[in-house]
Design an enzyme around this catalytic site. Structure first.
Site, PDB file in Angstrom:
ATOM      1  N   GLU A  62      -1.267  -8.733   4.717  1.00 16.50           N
ATOM      2  CA  GLU A  62      -1.017  -8.890   6.162  1.00 16.50           C
ATOM      3  C   GLU A  62      -2.328  -8.839   6.957  1.00 16.50           C
ATOM      4  OE1 GLU A  62      -0.767  -6.185   4.545  1.00 16.50           O
ATOM      5  OE2 GLU A  62      -1.140  -4.412   5.779  1.00 16.50           O
ATOM      6  N   CYS A 116       0.839  -1.205   0.000  1.00 16.93           N
ATOM      7  CA  CYS A 116       0.000   0.000   0.000  1.00 16.93           C
ATOM      8  C   CYS A 116       0.878   1.261   0.000  1.00 16.93           C
ATOM      9  CB  CYS A 116      -0.977  -0.039   1.171  1.00 16.93           C
ATOM     10  SG  CYS A 116      -2.337   1.123   0.997  1.00 16.93           S
ATOM     11  N   HIS A 143      -3.651  -5.578   0.899  1.00 16.39           N
ATOM     12  CA  HIS A 143      -3.037  -5.823   2.216  1.00 16.39           C
ATOM     13  C   HIS A 143      -3.070  -7.294   2.599  1.00 16.39           C
ATOM     14  CE1 HIS A 143      -2.531  -1.671   3.716  1.00 16.39           C
ATOM     15  NE2 HIS A 143      -3.581  -1.380   2.967  1.00 16.39           N
TER      16      HIS A 143
END
Lengths: 85, 233
Positions: B205, B86, B203
């Site tokens: 994660e 990002c 994302h």
């Protein structure tokens, strides 16, 4: 000498500008039917010290190339005026 | 192997990245403050998401001049794995470590939603545990994730198979309808020419724990640790 620089940063014509298009829509809704195209950009004003206007020119161009504009998507131009009386 | 998670003023996904490395991969990980310059001992550097320096001027434009970035550039140029997510992707583009730039989403909206990503290239240190053509579900959360590059650059990254992820339908169909931000060629993530620097807007994660609704992001982190394991063994 003190100088004032006015820097105008705009998206290159080949880069689409959704912000400008949205502003154009807004203006049309207000009745400004004559709108053809709107491009939105950035305006930066700064003051600096330099020996000559040409030195000032070089410094501002360097700032634009390295930070103020991203040459992949943006064009820039600037105007320099002496700030001393 | 040791991971480093860089923290700039305004970074917000650092703890999520740390959690995945520590609690999911069970590998050593440390935060790296943006003023630190010593990357000795690290094998992979992660630039997490967020709004470094308030996104002032352009996303990532100021962060790229943080002291740590000179070391990250040297680390990348020496072949180290660098992974920007990002805002991290935006910083890598601004610093010139990745080609192109992320501009305002074409619809001007900030989008926070699940997207499907088709893995285009599994011959990368970041996707070696995945299969080309595999579709994973990963959330996005950005207002400026519209990937842009001039046509020569775009041709080059396509030709060199630098496109790692594209936004797609859950079935893997790449079209305008499944493009959440206007990115050219539905590009969601690319590497540099050498393949050791990856940037992506989604994302992963945030989807490495069943509690969060998907564990599809794990394959990327597991690929990285697998690559590092092979390199160090």
């Amino acid at each position: 000498m003190k100088f004032k620089a006015e820097i105008f940063i705009s998206l290159k014509p080949t880069v689409s500008d959704p912000q400008g298009m949205t502003i154009a829509e807004g203006l049309k809704q207000l009745g400004f039917e004559s709108i053809d195209d709107v491009r939105a950009g950035k305006f930066i004003e700064l003051s600096l010290n330099a020996k000559t206007i040409s030195e000032c020119n070089d410094v501002i161009a360097d700032m634009c190339e390295r930070l103020l504009a991203n040459p992949i998507i943006e064009n820039y131009r600037f105007e320099i005026t002496p700030a001393d009386r | 192997m040791k991971f480093g998670v860089v923290v700039f003023p305004g970074t917000w996904s650092d703890k999520d990245c740390f959690y995945v490395i520590d609690q999911v991969l069970h590998q050593p990980v440390e935060y790296i403050w943006h003023k630190d310059t010593d990357l000795t001992g690290f094998d992979c550097i992660i630039l997490p998401g967020g709004f470094s320096y308030g996104d002032y001027l352009r996303c990532g434009a100021i962060a790229r001049f943080s002291p740590v970035m000179k070391s990250v550039e040297a680390f990348a140029n020496a072949g180290g794995l660098v992974y920007g997510i990002c805002n991290g992707f935006q910083i890598l583009c601004e610093s010139g470590l990745l080609p192109g730039v992320l501009i305002r989403n074409d619809h001007l909206q900030f989008r926070c939603e699940w997207t499907s990503l088709r893995i285009e290239n599994s011959d990368s240190p970041f996707t070696s545990k995945a299969e080309a053509g595999q579709v994973i579900s990963v959330p996005i959360s950005h207002g400026e994730g519209n990937y842009f590059a001039d046509s020569a650059t775009l041709d080059e990254i396509e030709k060199n198979n630098q496109v790692i992820f594209r936004y797609s339908s859950p079935e893997g169909c790449i079209d305008r309808e499944n493009n959440p931000n206007g990115s050219l060629n539905n590009i969601a993530g690319i590497t540099n020419r050498e393949g050791n620097v990856l940037g992506m807007m989604p994302h992963p994660e945030r989807c490495c724990d069943p509690l969060l609704g998907s564990t599809d992001g794990e394959v990327i982190f597991r690929s990285i640790s697998d690559t590092l394991l092979k390199l160090t063994s």
